[in-house]
Write a protein that holds these residues in place. Structure first.
Motif: not given
Length: 250
Positions: A87, A13, A130, A186-187, A93, A60, A215-217, A89
């Motif tokens: 978004n 992740p 994403m 995402e990092c 990535y 991702l 975070y996207f999560t 990145y």
């Protein structure tokens, strides 16, 4: 250790972690001398040699590969309607593509142009995974290129603060001026860099940098019906809760 425990896949992740693991994987797979040398050193150290090299996925990419937009849409209970997302990145990535196993945009999208073919692979210059996942959850992606893959300056945070601060300023201002309510990350290193320098820039009175990060999560978790406490949004330094509450999403 992953192989000893019977795992064929490692999910990382973090851009830097996935980069390091994928780079090692690349050389172990493509250079027989490196593979033999590593195994020789493992034997000297009393460690079982590698029989098969685990494949590394960025989290991702793993989400997209294992679920994809359709399953995200099916799982969404509380769509992220009205949320405008930039978004982000980061720079590691998808690049370099021969480590990250992404499409080389300059080489086209054909399968044969993709080094070490995968069933799914993001674009190295114009990543979209994403965007696709969060849009499936109901969010709206704002135009963010080329800042979406601009370096956040994270690796230089302690050695060259001025460079890192300027990079983050450019990222935040582009997101804000293009109408973003929030930056999706995402990092962990990118996220920390954006939040830390956002705070410093705001303290200096720099305009158009007041964009929180999540975070996207965390955003997917909200869409799946989890609470803001469940996804730990209160732990984010930049505090995205006011924006999300204003839109009725938290």
């Amino acid at each position: 250790m992953a192989r000893k425990q019977g795992h064929d896949v490692i999910v990382a992740p973090c851009n830097g972690c996935s980069f390091s693991l994928q780079r090692a994987e690349y050389f172990l797979q493509t250079d027989g001398k490196v593979f033999e040398r590593v195994n020789s050193l493992l034997r000297e150290g009393g460690v079982d040699p590698l029989d098969k090299i685990p494949e590394t996925y960025h989290i991702l990419e793993w989400f997209y590969h294992e679920a994809g937009p359709q399953k995200v849409k099916e799982k969404t209970k509380r769509p992220l309607r009205g949320l405008k997302v930039a978004n982000y990145y980061g720079c590691l990535y998808t690049r370099p593509h021969f480590y990250a196993k992404t499409y080389a945009h300059a080489g086209g999208q054909e399968e044969e142009a993709r080094p070490r073919r995968r069933e799914t692979a993001d674009d190295d210059e114009h990543p979209y995974y994403m965007n696709a996942l969060l849009e499936a959850a109901g969010a709206t992606s704002v135009e963010f290129e080329p800042m979406h893959t601009q370096c956040c300056g994270g690796p230089h945070s302690l050695s060259d603060e001025q460079v890192s601060e300027k990079f983050v300023m450019m990222i935040l201002q582009t997101a804000k001026r293009n109408g973003a309510d929030i930056i999706a990350t995402e990092c962990p290193l990118c996220h920390a860099s954006l939040e830390m320098y956002r705070h410093r820039l705001m303290m200096k009175g720099v305009p158009d940098v007041d964009v929180p990060a999540a975070y996207f999560t965390q955003l997917l978790g909200l869409a799946f019906g989890y609470s803001a406490n469940d996804v730990k949004l209160k732990d984010n330094l930049s505090d995205p809760l006011p924006v999300l509450k204003r839109l009725g999403l938290a």
